[in-house]
Design a protein around this motif. Structure first.
Motif, PDB file in Angstrom:
ATOM      1  N   THR A 142      -5.556   2.225  -5.688  1.00 46.59           N
ATOM      2  CA  THR A 142      -4.219   2.409  -6.264  1.00 46.59           C
ATOM      3  C   THR A 142      -4.266   2.268  -7.782  1.00 46.59           C
ATOM      4  OG1 THR A 142      -3.146   1.591  -4.252  1.00 46.59           O
ATOM      5  CG2 THR A 142      -1.845   1.529  -6.274  1.00 46.59           C
ATOM      6  N   VAL A 202       1.548   3.889  -3.484  1.00 50.94           N
ATOM      7  CA  VAL A 202       0.834   5.069  -3.959  1.00 50.94           C
ATOM      8  C   VAL A 202       1.317   6.333  -3.254  1.00 50.94           C
ATOM      9  CG1 VAL A 202      -1.101   4.903  -2.324  1.00 50.94           C
ATOM     10  CG2 VAL A 202      -1.452   5.927  -4.577  1.00 50.94           C
ATOM     11  N   ALA A 232      -8.531   5.433  -1.139  1.00 52.81           N
ATOM     12  CA  ALA A 232      -7.310   4.826  -0.591  1.00 52.81           C
ATOM     13  C   ALA A 232      -7.116   5.229   0.867  1.00 52.81           C
ATOM     14  CB  ALA A 232      -6.100   5.250  -1.424  1.00 52.81           C
ATOM     15  N   SER A 259       0.809  -1.222   0.000  1.00 50.98           N
ATOM     16  CA  SER A 259       0.000   0.000   0.000  1.00 50.98           C
ATOM     17  C   SER A 259       0.843   1.272   0.000  1.00 50.98           C
ATOM     18  CB  SER A 259      -0.946   0.008   1.208  1.00 50.98           C
ATOM     19  OG  SER A 259      -0.213   0.087   2.419  1.00 50.98           O
ATOM     20  N   ALA A 310      -0.751  -2.862  -6.562  1.00 46.31           N
ATOM     21  CA  ALA A 310      -2.166  -3.150  -6.300  1.00 46.31           C
ATOM     22  C   ALA A 310      -2.465  -4.638  -6.443  1.00 46.31           C
ATOM     23  CB  ALA A 310      -3.038  -2.331  -7.255  1.00 46.31           C
ATOM     24  N   LEU A 348       2.615   0.959  -9.948  1.00 44.53           N
ATOM     25  CA  LEU A 348       1.405   1.065  -9.130  1.00 44.53           C
ATOM     26  C   LEU A 348       0.466  -0.112  -9.361  1.00 44.53           C
ATOM     27  CD1 LEU A 348       0.682   4.888  -9.493  1.00 44.53           C
ATOM     28  CD2 LEU A 348       1.512   3.698  -7.456  1.00 44.53           C
TER      29      LEU A 348
END
Length: 536
Positions: free
Chosen positions: A306, A245, A325, A242, A388, A384
């Motif tokens: 994301t 991002v 998010a 996580s 994810a 990214l």
């Protein structure tokens, strides 16, 4: 009739407690400073270098000290006066901010120097986080612990809005140097707010713990806690993916049409808005969902957000993704933090939470470096998307590690056992100390007894024992000897100070299985130095 806010479990109830409200304000100021520093440092790095790795390493430099120094900091927070220690951390951060201001104003700042000073600022965060996490349960009733932690998340995420807005406005109008200067001033203000806290340390007749011994016991407690194992695994996996991002957000902002410092500030603020909204809804959400479901659904939602940010065609879509998010991030982080707090008694809370913070920050630092490197080898969008996808794909692998699988033990301190009084003078550091306890058990209940003793093993080791074994008499089926070794006499006495209601209940189970004429026979032996033994 009006509800009593001092016992209510509503989202805002902990703010009815004046001390919590005061320290929460200090936490809000401190985190506003942190986010001002994060924004200014990350944006300054984009003007010093175009390397995605160097930009992402700003996040690593900020979080890595918490991984490296979290446990020593937690040990100090458990053995020193927490008020003075917390105040010192604020003055440390202020001093670093002054150094950054001078370096930027003089024009001598470089990319490597910025990483070094960001690391120094991270040392202050490493010192501050465990002690603040440890004091919260002592400020509110147990029923308000989850809302209190959620309010800390609100402070963190409100600061994520306030800090970037202030930093963005100052960067655009005056320059980064003024951000760091204001950071120094506000850090000092937070330090003086903490100074107003009239903290009374819990008195103890025993000498204070030694630094290295405190670290050993903290690690040992977590090693013996299956619930903490689950929390640490889940938090490490979540933040490893996580963080992508957030670490790459300056580059996302620059890549968007018309992207600039204000775009970056807006996206960070949206992350905070989503987190604040989630914090206010969490008490209601928890009434309907178990911890494991909150973490699972939050992880899926964060991964989806994301991906939205990765493919966002403009700032508006990216901002919507960041709101989602932020909500998912807060829900998962708060749930894991509450689970960790409920697994730790007060005497080891700062050390336990420091290990939790190490897992969180260590995985964040590793994730920031990892996804920055992936972006260098591929591109920003691919990094990214892979982050994810990894969050979603990891969920089936951790399905069996359930936060709710282990019943929450009653960690209320109890002092119904009288510490032993030796028949001769014993120095506090004399040892090791060998304790033997003899049980007589009905052979038909030996399996039940062994199960209780395995729980006893965890209990003894969690409270600091060096070693534990259970011996079964080879000649007599119902005779057992429990064998415990403590580092020295004072550490043996300290185990009585650390007794909880859960430990007391376990003792009652052992006594219920004992069928001897009297209680189990306890003997204590203290090791003598070889030379002294030989002279006798």
């Amino acid at each position: 009739m009006q509800a009593d806010n001092t016992t209510s479990s509503s989202a805002l109830a902990p703010l009815a407690h004046p001390v919590f409200r005061m320290l929460w304000s200090a936490w809000l100021i401190a985190n506003t400073c942190m986010w001002m520093n994060e924004v200014a440092a990350a944006w300054l790095m984009t003007s010093l270098t175009t390397s995605p790795v160097m930009v992402a390493l700003v996040q690593t430099a900020s979080t890595l000290p918490v991984f490296m120094l979290g446990l020593p900091s937690g040990a100090l927070a458990d053995i020193l006066d927490r008020r003075r220690y917390l105040m010192f951390t604020q003055f440390w951060v202020a001093g670093v901010a002054v150094l950054i201001s001078i370096t930027v104003a003089s024009g001598t700042m470089s990319a490597r120097m910025l990483l070094l000073l960001t690391f120094a600022n991270g040392i202050g965060l490493a010192m501050r986080m465990p002690v603040f996490a440890a004091i919260v349960p002592g400020l509110v009733p147990r029923t308000q612990l989850a809302p209190a932690i959620a309010l800390n998340g609100v402070a963190m995420n409100a600061s994520r809005i306030i800090g970037p807005i202030i930093a963005g406005a100052l960067i655009a109008s005056a320059g980064s140097v003024y951000v760091f200067a204001l950071n120094a001033v506000l850090s000092v203000v937070a330090g003086f707010v903490i100074l107003r806290w009239k903290h009374e340390p819990t008195p103890s007749a025993l000498p204070g713990e030694r630094f290295l011994g405190a670290i050993r016991v903290g690690v040992q407690f977590v090693r013996q806690s299956s619930r903490m194992h689950t929390v640490l695994l889940r938090v490490a996996l979540f933040f490893l993916q996580s963080i992508a991002v957030l670490a790459l957000l300056p580059l996302v902002a620059r890549a968007l049409p018309g992207g600039d410092a204000r775009s970056y500030t807006l996206l960070l603020a949206c992350l905070g808005v989503g987190a604040i909204g989630a914090a206010l809804l969490l008490p209601r959400l928890r009434q309907r969902m178990e911890f494991d479901r909150v973490v699972r659904d939050g992880t899926l939602l964060q991964s989806a957000a994301t991906a939205v940010v990765a493919f966002a065609p403009n700032v508006a879509v990216a901002a919507a993704g960041m709101i989602v998010a932020g909500a998912a991030w807060l829900a998962v982080a708060n749930t894991l933090s509450v689970s960790a707090q409920l697994s730790l008694p007060d005497w080891v809370r700062a050390r336990g939470m420091s290990i939790y913070q190490m897992a969180l920050m260590g995985s964040s630092a590793a994730g920031a470096a990892l996804w920055g490197q992936v972006a260098s080898l591929t591109d920003l969008r691919a990094s990214l998307v892979l982050a994810a996808a990894s969050g979603t794909l990891a969920l089936p692998l951790v399905r069996r590690f359930k936060l709710a699988a282990t019943a929450v033990e009653d960690l209320t301190p109890v002092h119904d056992l009288v510490p032993p009084v030796p028949g001769r003078p014993v120095a506090p550091d004399a040892g090791p100390v060998l304790v033997t306890i003899e049980y007589r058990i009905d052979p038909a209940r030996s399996a039940e007894f062994n199960a209780v003793m395995q729980a006893t093993r965890r209990s003894r080791l969690q409270r600091g024992a060096l070693a534990w074994e259970l011996f079964h008499d080879a000649s007599e089926a119902g005779r057992y000897i429990e064998y415990v070794i403590d580092e020295n006499w004072v550490e043996h006495l300290r185990r009585f100070d650390r007794l909880t209601a859960g430990d007391a209940a376990l003792r009652e189970q052992r006594l219920a299985l004992h069928v001897g004429d009297g209680p189990p026979v306890v003997s204590r032996f203290i090791a003598e130095p070889p030379g002294q033994a030989a002279s006798k």
